[in-house]
Write a protein that holds these residues in place. Structure first.
Motif, mmCIF file in Angstrom:
data_model
loop_
_atom_site.group_PDB
_atom_site.id
_atom_site.type_symbol
_atom_site.label_atom_id
_atom_site.label_comp_id
_atom_site.label_asym_id
_atom_site.label_seq_id
_atom_site.Cartn_x
_atom_site.Cartn_y
_atom_site.Cartn_z
ATOM 1 N N MET A 364 0.777 -1.160 -0.117
ATOM 2 C CA MET A 364 0.034 0.068 0.064
ATOM 3 C C MET A 364 0.975 1.215 0.037
ATOM 4 S SD MET A 364 -3.237 1.269 0.022
ATOM 5 C CE MET A 364 -4.186 -0.005 0.697
ATOM 6 N N ALA A 365 1.989 1.225 0.779
ATOM 7 C CA ALA A 365 2.868 2.489 0.730
ATOM 8 C C ALA A 365 3.531 2.827 -0.673
ATOM 9 C CB ALA A 365 3.916 2.280 1.901
ATOM 10 N N ASP A 366 4.058 1.543 -1.230
ATOM 11 C CA ASP A 366 4.526 1.768 -2.466
ATOM 12 C C ASP A 366 3.644 2.510 -3.709
ATOM 13 O OD1 ASP A 366 6.778 0.693 -1.601
ATOM 14 O OD2 ASP A 366 6.422 -1.237 -2.496
ATOM 15 N N ILE A 367 2.320 2.131 -3.520
ATOM 16 C CA ILE A 367 1.319 2.721 -4.400
ATOM 17 C C ILE A 367 0.900 3.803 -4.131
ATOM 18 C CG2 ILE A 367 -1.177 2.318 -5.370
ATOM 19 C CD1 ILE A 367 -0.733 -0.831 -4.933
ATOM 20 N N THR A 368 0.375 4.302 -2.879
ATOM 21 C CA THR A 368 0.336 5.471 -2.322
ATOM 22 C C THR A 368 1.220 6.515 -2.410
ATOM 23 O OG1 THR A 368 0.533 5.194 -0.099
ATOM 24 C CG2 THR A 368 -1.590 4.581 -0.781
ATOM 25 N N ASP A 369 2.547 6.104 -2.298
ATOM 26 C CA ASP A 369 3.555 7.013 -2.687
ATOM 27 C C ASP A 369 3.827 7.538 -4.108
ATOM 28 O OD1 ASP A 369 6.387 8.090 -1.881
ATOM 29 O OD2 ASP A 369 6.906 6.737 -3.271
ATOM 30 N N ILE A 370 3.463 6.479 -4.976
ATOM 31 C CA ILE A 370 3.614 7.009 -6.475
ATOM 32 C C ILE A 370 2.488 7.981 -6.487
ATOM 33 C CG2 ILE A 370 3.141 5.967 -8.876
ATOM 34 C CD1 ILE A 370 4.870 3.508 -7.930
ATOM 35 N N LEU A 371 1.130 7.691 -6.125
ATOM 36 C CA LEU A 371 0.204 8.516 -6.368
ATOM 37 C C LEU A 371 0.259 10.010 -5.726
ATOM 38 C CD1 LEU A 371 -2.712 5.878 -5.989
ATOM 39 C CD2 LEU A 371 -1.939 6.814 -8.237
ATOM 40 N N GLY A 372 0.879 9.900 -4.679
ATOM 41 C CA GLY A 372 0.920 11.135 -3.885
ATOM 42 C C GLY A 372 1.994 11.994 -4.541
ATOM 43 N N CYS A 424 4.958 -5.772 -6.998
ATOM 44 C CA CYS A 424 3.959 -6.511 -6.324
ATOM 45 C C CYS A 424 2.629 -6.204 -6.905
ATOM 46 C CB CYS A 424 3.692 -5.453 -5.077
ATOM 47 S SG CYS A 424 3.296 -3.891 -5.199
ATOM 48 N N LEU A 425 2.528 -5.646 -8.227
ATOM 49 C CA LEU A 425 1.181 -5.681 -8.916
ATOM 50 C C LEU A 425 1.162 -6.778 -10.017
ATOM 51 C CD1 LEU A 425 0.627 -2.004 -9.965
ATOM 52 C CD2 LEU A 425 0.031 -3.130 -7.684
ATOM 53 N N LEU A 426 0.056 -7.617 -9.837
ATOM 54 C CA LEU A 426 -0.075 -8.786 -10.732
ATOM 55 C C LEU A 426 -1.120 -8.596 -11.798
ATOM 56 C CD1 LEU A 426 -0.286 -11.547 -8.011
ATOM 57 C CD2 LEU A 426 1.739 -10.681 -9.220
ATOM 58 N N GLY A 427 -0.612 -8.710 -13.202
ATOM 59 C CA GLY A 427 -1.485 -8.706 -14.382
ATOM 60 C C GLY A 427 -1.584 -7.238 -14.778
ATOM 61 N N GLU A 428 -2.669 -6.894 -15.498
ATOM 62 C CA GLU A 428 -3.040 -5.622 -15.711
ATOM 63 C C GLU A 428 -3.880 -5.005 -14.615
ATOM 64 O OE1 GLU A 428 -2.263 -3.513 -18.593
ATOM 65 O OE2 GLU A 428 -0.878 -5.090 -19.038
ATOM 66 N N TRP A 429 -3.740 -3.619 -14.494
ATOM 67 C CA TRP A 429 -4.471 -2.862 -13.615
ATOM 68 C C TRP A 429 -5.663 -2.247 -14.134
ATOM 69 C CZ3 TRP A 429 -4.020 2.480 -12.935
ATOM 70 C CH2 TRP A 429 -2.858 3.028 -13.753
ATOM 71 N N LYS A 430 -6.645 -1.945 -13.736
ATOM 72 C CA LYS A 430 -7.801 -1.289 -14.364
ATOM 73 C C LYS A 430 -7.978 0.017 -13.925
ATOM 74 C CE LYS A 430 -9.802 -2.937 -16.790
ATOM 75 N NZ LYS A 430 -9.478 -3.077 -18.330
ATOM 76 N N CYS A 431 -8.072 1.044 -14.741
ATOM 77 C CA CYS A 431 -8.570 2.472 -14.583
ATOM 78 C C CYS A 431 -9.670 2.961 -15.108
ATOM 79 C CB CYS A 431 -7.192 3.236 -14.871
ATOM 80 S SG CYS A 431 -7.528 5.252 -14.696
ATOM 81 N N LEU A 432 -10.844 3.324 -14.729
ATOM 82 C CA LEU A 432 -12.149 3.798 -14.974
ATOM 83 C C LEU A 432 -12.289 5.278 -14.644
ATOM 84 C CD1 LEU A 432 -14.106 0.633 -14.603
ATOM 85 C CD2 LEU A 432 -12.825 1.307 -16.813
ATOM 86 N N ALA A 433 -12.702 6.043 -15.537
ATOM 87 C CA ALA A 433 -13.232 7.493 -15.200
ATOM 88 C C ALA A 433 -14.408 7.172 -14.253
ATOM 89 C CB ALA A 433 -13.369 8.341 -16.397
ATOM 90 N N VAL A 434 -14.482 8.454 -13.473
ATOM 91 C CA VAL A 434 -15.907 8.342 -12.647
ATOM 92 C C VAL A 434 -16.677 9.873 -12.981
ATOM 93 C CG1 VAL A 434 -16.743 8.656 -10.365
ATOM 94 C CG2 VAL A 434 -14.579 7.258 -10.942
ATOM 95 N N SER A 435 -17.781 9.472 -13.497
ATOM 96 C CA SER A 435 -18.693 10.926 -13.887
ATOM 97 C C SER A 435 -19.272 11.453 -12.751
ATOM 98 C CB SER A 435 -19.503 10.342 -14.977
ATOM 99 O OG SER A 435 -20.345 11.548 -15.310
#
Length: 436
Positions: A364-372, A424-435
């Motif tokens: 979680m720290a690795d992912i949130t660090d990149i996003l932050g 630590c990420l396996l396979g393709e991750w999904k990103c979808l827009a939110v309206s």
């Protein structure tokens, strides 16, 4: 009694057969409503001997489409063969021969619209294309006539019934994507090659036409984000639903600070929104005007009779002269200032991110660090509890769902480049827009 409107039809597929049947079987009804007989004189097909659901009277069929469009005994040509060639050449020939044109060919208008409209202006004829967008919904008439007192601010729409049917079945029944596509093909919603529908191309071409009419901006699908539904998985419907959303292939064109934002993407829409509640092969178009506010139009977006209904509505407009009056008004846009497109990296919205991760420390720290570091703020995080692993087994795999606050597309893309490097990420991750 006014002189008959003499019609030539190119293409006797599903929609063409519906048009021919209605013209031949319900001619008196149309004559009563227009005060003018509308007569189908000739129809061009690839194979005159092919069995058809509807067989026109003997002698009506020809395999020479070029001869048909040049024929002096026709007033209007209906083009229903689809694609770019030979449709472009046939439409140009028909206009040069002094005939009005009715078409359902959104790909042709998206690619060659300026050329064809210029040829129509030069010939003093009209191109009517209500059936090119949203099947039986009269959205072209709305934009070209009913909304002329407004500046459209936003278009949000479901414009592809096949994709909407697939998404509805996957959500309601949990049916895998490939199985639903086969069902859609069996029901006649999807072609043998469904890529135009499921990749978002069909909806993007339709959005291009609507944006031209509403905003005066010429944009082809290569100019904006187009993403299909073929990567959506059952777990995405589950987690979107738990957050209060439905997933729809949403086509959007809206003004933001004097620029036009456009995209066609699978999008999370709040379940109470009428767009989210549009199911099966139906389309819906929501328009926001600066004077009228929001208006919403829905109905079947595909199929033989809904699309044939729009074709015939255009034909009636030609018969009574409305198309000849409306077409020049539509074409005023070619001289109007265009709203520039919003650069893709500058688009701001919220996002749904879904990862499959190894359930181990620091993930979680690795992912949130990149996003932050890319200035992406988190609105919520969901990680289902994973089972305890006894002995020497490796860490289990768990889904991780993040809803972001509003951020720029460019920020998300830069973060994505870094996220793809995480082991630590396996396979393709999904990103979808939110309206919102």
């Amino acid at each position: 009694m006014a002189a008959p409107l003499r019609v030539g039809l190119i293409g006797m597929g599903n929609v063409g057969a519906g048009v021919a049947r209605i013209l031949m079987e319900h001619g008196p009804r149309m004559e009563q409503r227009t005060g003018r007989p509308i007569q189908l004189i000739r129809a061009a097909v690839r194979d005159v001997h092919k069995p058809r659901d509807y067989t026109p009277p003997a002698g009506m069929l020809t395999d020479d489409a070029l001869s048909l469009v040049r024929s002096p005994d026709l007033d209007v040509v209906i083009e229903l063969i689809g694609g770019l060639r030979p449709a472009r050449e046939l439409v140009l020939e028909a206009l040069q021969a002094g005939k009005h044109v009715v078409t359902a060919n959104k790909a042709l208008l998206c690619e060659h619209g300026p050329e064809l409209f210029a040829a129509a202006r030069e010939a003093g004829k009209a191109i009517a294309f209500e059936a090119a967008v949203a099947g039986g919904i009269p959205i072209i008439h709305v934009l070209g006539a009913a909304m002329t007192a407004n500046q459209v601010i936003e278009i949000r729409a479901i414009l592809n019934g096949t994709s909407n049917f697939i998404l509805t079945e996957m959500f309601q029944k949990g049916t895998p994507y490939d199985d639903v596509v086969r069902e859609a093909q069996a029901l006649g919603y999807a072609e043998a090659d469904p890529s135009m529908d499921v990749k978002g191309t069909d909806a993007a071409q339709k959005l291009s036409l609507l944006a031209h009419l509403a905003f005066g901006t010429r944009a082809t699908p290569s100019d904006f984000i187009v993403q299909g539904i073929d990567g959506i998985e059952p777990m995405d419907f589950k987690y979107a639903s738990s957050l209060g959303y439905r997933i729809k292939l949403l086509a959007t064109a809206k003004l933001v600070d004097g620029r036009l934002e456009m995209h066609v993407q699978p999008t999370l829409i709040h379940r109470e929104n009428p767009i989210a509640q549009t199911e099966g092969p139906f389309n819906i178009v929501a328009l926001d005007g600066d004077n009228v506010g929001r208006t919403v139009y829905s109905g079947r977006g595909a199929g033989q009779l809904p699309t044939a209904s729009s074709v015939l509505a255009d034909l009636v407009d030609v018969a009574v002269g409305r198309a000849q009056l409306t077409f020049p008004r539509l074409e005023l846009w070619h001289d109007a200032p265009q709203f520039p497109l919003q650069p893709i990296d500058e688009i701001r919205r919220r996002y749904y991110l879904r990862f499959l991760v190894l359930d181990k420390p620091h993930v979680m720290a690795d992912i949130t660090d990149i996003l932050g570091r890319n200035q992406i703020s988190l609105a919520s995080v969901i990680q289902p509890e994973s089972p305890e692993v006894e002995g020497g087994g490796g860490p289990p795999t768990v889904p991780l769902i993040i809803m972001t606050h509003r951020c720029r597309e460019g920020q998300l893309r830069r973060a994505g480049e870094e996220l793809r490097k995480l082991s630590c990420l396996l396979g393709e991750w999904k990103c979808l827009a939110v309206s919102d």
